[in-house]
Each structure stands twice: as C-alpha cells, then as structure tokens.
Design an enzyme around this catalytic site. Structure first.
Site, PDB file in Angstrom:
ATOM      1  N   TYR A 149      12.447 -27.405 -33.152  1.00  0.00           N
ATOM      2  CA  TYR A 149      11.316 -28.077 -33.020  1.00  0.00           C
ATOM      3  C   TYR A 149      11.127 -29.432 -33.389  1.00  0.00           C
ATOM      4  O   TYR A 149      11.112 -29.576 -34.571  1.00  0.00           O
ATOM      5  CB  TYR A 149      10.043 -27.149 -33.880  1.00  0.00           C
ATOM      6  CG  TYR A 149       8.577 -27.310 -33.603  1.00  0.00           C
ATOM      7  CD1 TYR A 149       8.071 -27.113 -31.956  1.00  0.00           C
ATOM      8  CD2 TYR A 149       7.805 -27.797 -34.589  1.00  0.00           C
ATOM      9  CE1 TYR A 149       6.609 -27.455 -31.987  1.00  0.00           C
ATOM     10  CE2 TYR A 149       6.484 -28.079 -34.574  1.00  0.00           C
ATOM     11  CZ  TYR A 149       5.983 -28.038 -33.128  1.00  0.00           C
ATOM     12  OH  TYR A 149       4.585 -28.209 -32.836  1.00  0.00           O
ATOM     13  N   ASP A 244      15.588 -34.802 -37.458  1.00  0.00           N
ATOM     14  CA  ASP A 244      14.245 -34.585 -38.028  1.00  0.00           C
ATOM     15  C   ASP A 244      14.329 -33.842 -39.185  1.00  0.00           C
ATOM     16  O   ASP A 244      14.300 -32.715 -39.148  1.00  0.00           O
ATOM     17  CB  ASP A 244      13.771 -33.796 -36.685  1.00  0.00           C
ATOM     18  CG  ASP A 244      12.241 -33.316 -36.725  1.00  0.00           C
ATOM     19  OD1 ASP A 244      11.904 -33.606 -37.911  1.00  0.00           O
ATOM     20  OD2 ASP A 244      11.711 -32.795 -35.893  1.00  0.00           O
ATOM     21  N   LYS A 272       5.404 -33.262 -43.764  1.00  0.00           N
ATOM     22  CA  LYS A 272       5.233 -32.214 -44.712  1.00  0.00           C
ATOM     23  C   LYS A 272       5.315 -32.491 -46.090  1.00  0.00           C
ATOM     24  O   LYS A 272       4.241 -33.049 -46.574  1.00  0.00           O
ATOM     25  CB  LYS A 272       6.455 -31.105 -44.221  1.00  0.00           C
ATOM     26  CG  LYS A 272       6.136 -30.434 -42.873  1.00  0.00           C
ATOM     27  CD  LYS A 272       6.772 -29.270 -42.660  1.00  0.00           C
ATOM     28  CE  LYS A 272       6.322 -28.561 -41.251  1.00  0.00           C
ATOM     29  NZ  LYS A 272       6.943 -28.602 -40.155  1.00  0.00           N
TER      30      LYS A 272
HETATM   31  C1  LIG Z   1       6.669 -29.064 -38.777  1.00  0.00           C
HETATM   32  C2  LIG Z   1       7.777 -29.953 -38.092  1.00  0.00           C
HETATM   33  C3  LIG Z   1       7.159 -30.977 -37.224  1.00  0.00           C
HETATM   34  C4  LIG Z   1       5.981 -31.005 -36.752  1.00  0.00           C
HETATM   35  O1  LIG Z   1       5.114 -31.629 -37.688  1.00  0.00           O
HETATM   36  P1  LIG Z   1       3.491 -31.577 -37.670  1.00  0.00           P
HETATM   37  O2  LIG Z   1       3.112 -32.160 -38.897  1.00  0.00           O
HETATM   38  O3  LIG Z   1       3.111 -30.328 -37.514  1.00  0.00           O
HETATM   39  O4  LIG Z   1       2.904 -32.245 -36.412  1.00  0.00           O
HETATM   40  C5  LIG Z   1       8.402 -31.402 -36.421  1.00  0.00           C
HETATM   41  N1  LIG Z   1       9.614 -31.372 -36.691  1.00  0.00           N
HETATM   42  C6  LIG Z   1      10.195 -30.477 -37.638  1.00  0.00           C
HETATM   43  C7  LIG Z   1      11.427 -30.238 -38.026  1.00  0.00           C
HETATM   44  C8  LIG Z   1       8.979 -29.643 -38.230  1.00  0.00           C
HETATM   45  O5  LIG Z   1       9.505 -28.560 -39.200  1.00  0.00           O
END
Ligand SMILES: *Cc1c(COP(=O)(O)O)cnc(C)c1O
Length: 432
Positions: A149, A244, A272
């Site tokens: 994701y 990511d 995060k």
């Molecule tokens: C949570 C997450 C996102 C998206 O971040 P948001 O602040 O919810 O938009 C993207 N990449 C990874 C790996 C994530 O865990």
C-alpha cells in the site's frame, strides 16, 4: 475471563449516528470492522499503551493509531511541547525554524536522505515521489508489489493479487485506466518477476517502489537477498529504488528498514511516526534527485499546511524520545515475546499459524505458511481471525480489525501488558 462488564452501548449509539453522517460512519475505511464483523468501538481517550472507549472499557492497544504512537499515546513530553508550540499559533504558511530541526533529524537518521520535503500524509509523500521518479528518469512506468500500500492516489490503486493486477486494471471505480496503465505489479519477494518486467519494458521503467517490510498485507518480511537484488536490478536498468518507509521508518530501527537491512534506496517516503500523532508525511533522498523539486527545480509539489509547526513539534519530540539508548532493543524484546507467545499458544492448541516480528512491528496469520507474499497471506483463515479479534476485544485487547494489517507495540507497553495479552490470547484461542 470475559469481563461481564463488557458493554458497548454508547459506541453503538454513536456509530449508528455516524453512519448517517459519513460514508460507512468512518473517516478511513479500515476503522470500520467490515472484515472482522461487528461494530467498531468509538474511542474517548488514549494514554501510554492504553485506549478507553466511550463506554469506559480500557484496552491494551496494538494499533497505536496505525504506527505513530511508538512512544506511547499522549506522551507527557510531546503534549508539553505541543502546548508551548500552540501558544505561538497553529500555522505560519511560511518558513519556520522547526522545519530545519526535523529535517536535520531525518537526514541524520535515514541513510538515503540528503534532502527532504515535508507534506501532510503518507499518501501525499508517495504521490510526490512517483512524480519525482518520473521527472528524474524521463520514464513513465513503475513497478509496485501486490499487497503493498502506498496511499490512495490513483496510480497506486492497482488490484493486488489477482489476474487484473498484471493488466494494470484499476482497483477502485473512479480510477481511469489511463492512471494505472503505467503501474506494473509483481509478487513480493519475487526477483524473477521483477527481472522479467524490466526485460519486457526496456528503458521504460522509472523505478521500483515497495514497503521493504510489508505491513499492509499483514506482516511480511523480505526474504534474504530480495532487497539486495532489487538494488542491483534497478541500478542495472537505470531505474530508481524507492523505499516506502511510511510505516517502517523509525519503527523497525531508528533509520528504518534501510538501516536495518543495509540497503540504500535512491528515494524514501516517510509518515506516521515522524508526525508523532499529527498529520505529517515526507519524501527525501539523493540531493541530485531532490534538487528537481520546486522551487529549486521544475517538478511541482506544494502544500498550504506543509511543515506545520504543531506537526513539526510533535515529530521532533517523538524522534528525540526514540533516540534514548535501548529503545529498539526494548521494542524488539517485548514484541518478540508477544509474537512468539501467540505462535506458541496457537500451535499448542493445534491451529495452523505463522508470523513474527521485527522490532515493534508484528503479525500473525492463521495459516501454516510460510507467507512470502500477498497470495500466500490470503490463505489465512479469515473467519478464525475474526473470532480471535472479537475474543481479544472483549478481553480488553485492541488489535487491528483486519488480518491484513501489521500490529504495533510502543515503549509504553510493559512486560505485564504482554503477559496479560498472552493470557487473554490463551483463553480466546482455546475457544476458537
Ligand atoms: C500508511 C501508509 C501510507 C499512507 O499514509 P497516509 O498518511 O495514511 O496517507 C503509505 N504507505 C505506507 C507503507 C503506509 O503504511
């Protein structure tokens, strides 16, 4: 024992009203308990390792607001720093010294990052980094992995795991085919598949983006050699490697997965934890690439509230707290005790399970495994997971309401919290 006091009357009332006001009653889909059944719990307050709902039930929390609460919720030093920052106002829309401070901390911590741009969410960071990889290479195609994701931008919403994935068909109505036709997908941990994509699309692939440790398909660590292999393949093909680390950054090590595994990507996204519970994202990497970002270069990307002083303050204080020696050793110790404990209990009761942890990130699948990718994760017994989730909830343990999410601990979780959790798990698993 299930406490006979477990009542969720107020939660149910509030959620019933919410469903008329907001789609599904929530501001983000996984918060609804769709995949585990039942109604979501409505919360009132958080502190340390605990959360309390509107009916005054207390839970040990393993969601940690999906990762940011690594120092424990509402850490007194973070709250105090926020109070002080608040006195100076909530947004400047102009440079502040706080951005320098957090930027320097991020650059010092994360091996690949020489320059950084702050945004407001992980989604924004991934959108921007995609534009940047295309701008820098002059190529349009990208490779992502099934089950990874990268936020909800159109280009990343390519269905994971099914036949349509390889065709680049959109995962959601409203995403035009044109937005995803340049998104190629491969199974996680499958270097040969990535190699084949490079061979089929010579000189056309801008880069490879991945969660170096997957947390959004459940917890799936990289096989030995996978990250190394991607580094070699991208270099050989003149493509960029993007980690990511929105979830893994400052989570599995202070310098993220790239520090933990000793692989340096070209670009990295963060989010995060670096917001300490406030909305922040960031992307950064090699200076020559980041210099393409406006106004230093031609690649446009902007944000009204980006670099917000409250968010910067929470991030700075959170990273300061994480710098205390022993932080990641502690997280690893208690989380290993939890993950190993859950596996052992489930196996003793005759259930097929697999899972594990890296520092304060963990997961448990109800399948014998091993799980190397999303297809294998989907073999998990979801009905069993739902019953497990419900049983834990009733015993005051709050787990992510989906089999396909990692769990998180914090430095506020004590050995006693872990013991209580395992005790609850033993009861629940016996009854599955
Ligand atoms: C949570 C997450 C996102 C998206 O971040 P948001 O602040 O919810 O938009 C993207 N990449 C990874 C790996 C994530 O865990």
């Amino acid at each position: 024992m299930v406490t006979t006091s477990f009542k969720t009357t107020k939660s149910e009332e509030i959620f019933a009203a919410a469903q008329k006001l907001m789609p599904g009653g929530v501001s983000s889909p996984v918060r609804a308990f769709k995949s585990v059944g039942g109604q979501p719990i409505v919360f009132d307050r958080v502190k340390g390792a605990y959360i309390w709902d509107v009916d005054d039930n207390q839970y040990i929390d393993y969601v940690g607001t999906w990762g940011p609460a690594i120092c424990g919720h509402a850490h007194p030093e973070v709250i105090e720093a926020l109070h002080k920052a608040l006195e100076k106002g909530t947004s400047f829309g102009a440079p502040s010294y706080l951005e320098n401070v957090l930027a320097e901390m991020v650059i010092d911590a994360v091996p690949s990052i020489e320059m950084v741009r702050f945004v407001n969410s992980g989604t924004e960071a991934c959108m921007a980094v995609l534009r940047l990889m295309r701008a820098f290479t002059g190529r349009d195609k990208i490779i992502k992995f099934e089950g990874c994701y990268h936020g909800h931008a159109d280009m990343f919403l390519v269905k994971a795991g099914s036949g349509v994935a390889t065709l680049g068909l959109p995962d959601s109505p409203g995403v035009p085919k044109s937005a995803t036709q340049n998104t190629l997908t491969a199974p996680f941990n499958d270097l040969e598949a990535v190699k084949a994509l490079f061979e089929e699309n010579p000189g056309q692939i801008a880069g490879v983006i991945l969660e170096p440790v997957v947390g959004n398909a459940g917890f799936i660590p990289p096989d030995g050699g996978f990250l190394e292999g991607l580094r070699v393949l991208t270099k050989e093909n003149g493509a960029l490697l993007i980690f990511d680390e929105v979830m893994t950054g400052f989570r599995i090590a202070y310098g993220g997965a790239q520090e933990k595994f000793g692989i340096t990507p070209d670009l990295t996204t963060l989010g995060k934890i670096i917001g300490g519970g406030l909305p922040v994202g960031a992307y950064g990497g090699r200076r020559d690439i980041m210099s393409m970002v406006a106004p230093s270069g031609p690649m446009y990307q902007a944000g009204t509230l980006s670099g917000n002083p409250l968010a910067m303050t929470a991030g700075i204080k959170t990273l300061e707290l994480l710098q205390k020696s022993g932080t990641y050793e502690y997280l690893d110790r208690i989380t290993k005790k939890l993950a190993d404990g859950l596996l052992q209990i489930a196996k003793e009761k005759g259930h097929a399970v697999c899972g594990g942890n890296i520092s304060g990130m963990f997961g448990l699948f109800f399948t014998s495994g091993p799980v190397h990718n999303y297809e294998e994760a989907k073999k998990s017994d979801l009905a069993k997971f739902s019953r497990f989730h419900r049983g834990m909830l009733e015993r005051g343990i709050y787990l992510a309401p989906s089999q396909f999410e990692a769990g998180f601990t914090s430095v506020a979780h004590t050995e006693e919290d872990i013991d209580r959790t395992l005790q609850a798990a033993a009861e629940v698993i016996s009854s599955l």
